[in-house]
Design a protein around this motif. Structure first.
Motif, PDB file in Angstrom:
ATOM      1  N   PHE A  61      16.086  63.997 -57.984  1.00 35.31           N
ATOM      2  CA  PHE A  61      16.407  62.950 -57.256  1.00 35.31           C
ATOM      3  C   PHE A  61      16.615  63.185 -55.974  1.00 35.31           C
ATOM      4  N   ASP A  62      16.134  62.472 -54.883  1.00 36.99           N
ATOM      5  CA  ASP A  62      16.625  62.672 -53.458  1.00 36.99           C
ATOM      6  C   ASP A  62      16.651  61.251 -52.925  1.00 36.99           C
ATOM      7  N   VAL A  63      17.158  61.097 -51.846  1.00 40.29           N
ATOM      8  CA  VAL A  63      17.507  59.963 -50.993  1.00 40.29           C
ATOM      9  C   VAL A  63      17.341  60.199 -49.573  1.00 40.29           C
ATOM     10  N   GLU A  64      17.045  59.228 -48.960  1.00 44.88           N
ATOM     11  CA  GLU A  64      16.768  58.912 -47.497  1.00 44.88           C
ATOM     12  C   GLU A  64      17.726  57.966 -47.054  1.00 44.88           C
ATOM     13  N   THR A  65      18.352  58.514 -45.725  1.00 41.02           N
ATOM     14  CA  THR A  65      19.464  57.484 -45.342  1.00 41.02           C
ATOM     15  C   THR A  65      19.308  57.040 -43.832  1.00 41.02           C
ATOM     16  N   THR A  66      19.864  56.197 -43.260  1.00 41.86           N
ATOM     17  CA  THR A  66      19.784  55.731 -41.721  1.00 41.86           C
ATOM     18  C   THR A  66      20.737  56.876 -40.801  1.00 41.86           C
ATOM     19  N   GLY A  67      21.215  58.030 -41.561  1.00 41.66           N
ATOM     20  CA  GLY A  67      22.189  58.993 -41.092  1.00 41.66           C
ATOM     21  C   GLY A  67      23.279  58.996 -41.570  1.00 41.66           C
ATOM     22  N   LEU A  68      23.954  60.218 -41.621  1.00 47.01           N
ATOM     23  CA  LEU A  68      25.106  60.538 -42.127  1.00 47.01           C
ATOM     24  C   LEU A  68      26.340  60.651 -41.171  1.00 47.01           C
ATOM     25  N   SER A  69      26.367  60.236 -40.097  1.00 49.38           N
ATOM     26  CA  SER A  69      27.389  60.164 -38.985  1.00 49.38           C
ATOM     27  C   SER A  69      28.651  59.375 -39.547  1.00 49.38           C
ATOM     28  N   GLY A  70      28.524  58.492 -40.390  1.00 50.57           N
ATOM     29  CA  GLY A  70      29.543  57.630 -40.817  1.00 50.57           C
ATOM     30  C   GLY A  70      29.679  56.506 -40.179  1.00 50.57           C
ATOM     31  N   GLY A  71      30.492  55.645 -40.480  1.00 54.29           N
ATOM     32  CA  GLY A  71      30.706  54.445 -39.943  1.00 54.29           C
ATOM     33  C   GLY A  71      29.874  53.417 -40.510  1.00 54.29           C
ATOM     34  N   ALA A  80      14.311  58.372 -54.674  1.00 54.79           N
ATOM     35  CA  ALA A  80      13.204  58.473 -55.185  1.00 54.79           C
ATOM     36  C   ALA A  80      13.708  59.563 -56.674  1.00 54.79           C
ATOM     37  N   CYS A  81      13.141  59.349 -57.714  1.00 58.97           N
ATOM     38  CA  CYS A  81      13.442  59.959 -58.958  1.00 58.97           C
ATOM     39  C   CYS A  81      12.040  60.355 -59.685  1.00 58.97           C
ATOM     40  N   GLY A  82      12.203  61.452 -60.084  1.00 57.86           N
ATOM     41  CA  GLY A  82      10.951  61.902 -60.901  1.00 57.86           C
ATOM     42  C   GLY A  82      11.395  62.602 -62.192  1.00 57.86           C
ATOM     43  N   TRP A  83      10.647  62.280 -63.099  1.00 56.71           N
ATOM     44  CA  TRP A  83      10.734  63.080 -64.522  1.00 56.71           C
ATOM     45  C   TRP A  83       9.749  63.162 -65.434  1.00 56.71           C
ATOM     46  N   PHE A  84       9.617  64.152 -66.274  1.00 57.10           N
ATOM     47  CA  PHE A  84       8.475  64.308 -67.150  1.00 57.10           C
ATOM     48  C   PHE A  84       8.733  63.129 -68.068  1.00 57.10           C
ATOM     49  N   GLU A  85       7.651  62.674 -68.631  1.00 56.74           N
ATOM     50  CA  GLU A  85       7.324  61.843 -69.781  1.00 56.74           C
ATOM     51  C   GLU A  85       7.179  62.345 -70.967  1.00 56.74           C
ATOM     52  N   ASP A  86       7.269  61.955 -72.157  1.00 51.67           N
ATOM     53  CA  ASP A  86       7.258  62.394 -73.391  1.00 51.67           C
ATOM     54  C   ASP A  86       5.840  63.242 -73.573  1.00 51.67           C
ATOM     55  N   GLN A  94      10.084  55.433 -56.693  1.00 56.06           N
ATOM     56  CA  GLN A  94      10.706  55.105 -55.703  1.00 56.06           C
ATOM     57  C   GLN A  94      11.126  53.792 -55.263  1.00 56.06           C
ATOM     58  N   PHE A  95      12.477  53.669 -54.558  1.00 54.27           N
ATOM     59  CA  PHE A  95      13.013  52.561 -54.501  1.00 54.27           C
ATOM     60  C   PHE A  95      13.330  52.263 -52.865  1.00 54.27           C
ATOM     61  N   PHE A  96      12.631  51.242 -52.474  1.00 57.33           N
ATOM     62  CA  PHE A  96      12.802  50.970 -50.823  1.00 57.33           C
ATOM     63  C   PHE A  96      13.428  49.750 -50.536  1.00 57.33           C
ATOM     64  N   LEU A  97      14.478  49.951 -49.817  1.00 57.96           N
ATOM     65  CA  LEU A  97      15.409  48.714 -49.277  1.00 57.96           C
ATOM     66  C   LEU A  97      14.464  48.166 -47.943  1.00 57.96           C
ATOM     67  N   SER A 118      19.110  63.611 -68.919  1.00 59.90           N
ATOM     68  CA  SER A 118      19.761  64.809 -69.829  1.00 59.90           C
ATOM     69  C   SER A 118      20.725  65.722 -68.620  1.00 59.90           C
ATOM     70  N   MET A 119      20.132  65.612 -67.338  1.00 56.65           N
ATOM     71  CA  MET A 119      20.425  66.300 -66.183  1.00 56.65           C
ATOM     72  C   MET A 119      20.012  65.826 -65.087  1.00 56.65           C
ATOM     73  N   ILE A 120      20.685  65.837 -63.819  1.00 53.22           N
ATOM     74  CA  ILE A 120      20.180  65.449 -62.563  1.00 53.22           C
ATOM     75  C   ILE A 120      20.083  66.493 -61.764  1.00 53.22           C
ATOM     76  N   VAL A 121      18.821  66.600 -61.209  1.00 53.34           N
ATOM     77  CA  VAL A 121      18.669  67.715 -60.412  1.00 53.34           C
ATOM     78  C   VAL A 121      18.416  67.036 -58.780  1.00 53.34           C
ATOM     79  N   SER A 122      19.212  67.499 -57.676  1.00 56.96           N
ATOM     80  CA  SER A 122      19.256  66.975 -56.465  1.00 56.96           C
ATOM     81  C   SER A 122      19.163  68.049 -55.300  1.00 56.96           C
ATOM     82  N   PHE A 123      18.485  67.600 -54.236  1.00 55.37           N
ATOM     83  CA  PHE A 123      18.333  68.775 -53.270  1.00 55.37           C
ATOM     84  C   PHE A 123      19.724  68.890 -52.522  1.00 55.37           C
TER      85      PHE A 123
END
Length: 125
Positions: A61-71, A80-86, A94-97, A118-123
Motif C-alpha cells: 500500500f502507498d498513498v500520495e497526498t496534497t501535503g503533510l503540513s496539516g490544516g 494504490a494497493c498491490g497483491w498477488f492473485e491466487d 489505484q484510487f484517484f480522487l 493477511s498483512m499490510i505492507v506500506s512505505f
C-alpha cells in the motif's frame, strides 16, 4: 491493459492492472516473487513470523497526498494497493480522487481491499 471503473460518486476513479504470472519483471517471472510462508519474515518482526497465514495475501500500500503540513485541505488524492492473485499474477489497484466528495467512496473501497489482506505492507506506515 487495465480496467477502469468508478467507485461511488463519479469523483473516485479506480484503475486495475494485472500482470500475468508468467510476465517477466527484471530477471524473474512475476510468480517467482510470490511470498512463501517459510520465508524469513521473522527477521523483520518475530511476531509476524509466528503467524502461519501471513503469506496468504499481503497487500502492498502507498498513498500520495496534497501535503503533510496539516490544516484544512490536506487530502490523500491517490492511493494504490498491490497483491498477488491466487494464480501467481500481480494486481495493482489505484484510487484517484477528482474531488473531496469522492473520499468516502475511496475509503470504503480501500477497506474492502484491506479486509481481505493477511498483512499490510506500506512505505511509511
Amino acid at each position: 491493459g487495465g480496467t477502469l471503473h468508478v467507485a461511488g460518486p463519479s469523483t473516485c476513479v479506480v484503475l486495475d492492472r494485472v500482470w500475468d504470472a508468467d510476465h517477466w519483471h527484471g530477471r524473474g517471472r512475476v510468480s517467482s516473487f510470490v511470498p512463501e510462508a517459510q520465508s524469513p519474515i521473522g527477521l523483520f518482526d518475530p511476531r509476524i513470523g509466528e503467524l502461519p497465514a501471513w503469506a496468504r495475501r499481503p497487500v502492498f500500500f502507498d498513498v500520495e497526498t496534497t501535503g503533510l503540513s496539516g490544516g484544512a485541505g490536506t487530502l490523500a488524492f491517490l492511493a494504490a494497493c498491490g497483491w498477488f492473485e491466487d494464480d501467481g499474477g500481480f494486481r495493482v489497484r489505484q484510487f484517484f480522487l477528482a474531488g473531496p466528495a469522492g473520499e468516502p467512496a475511496m475509503l470504503d473501497a480501500l477497506a474492502e481491499v484491506f479486509g481481505g489482506a493477511s498483512m499490510i505492507v506500506s512505505f511509511n506506515g
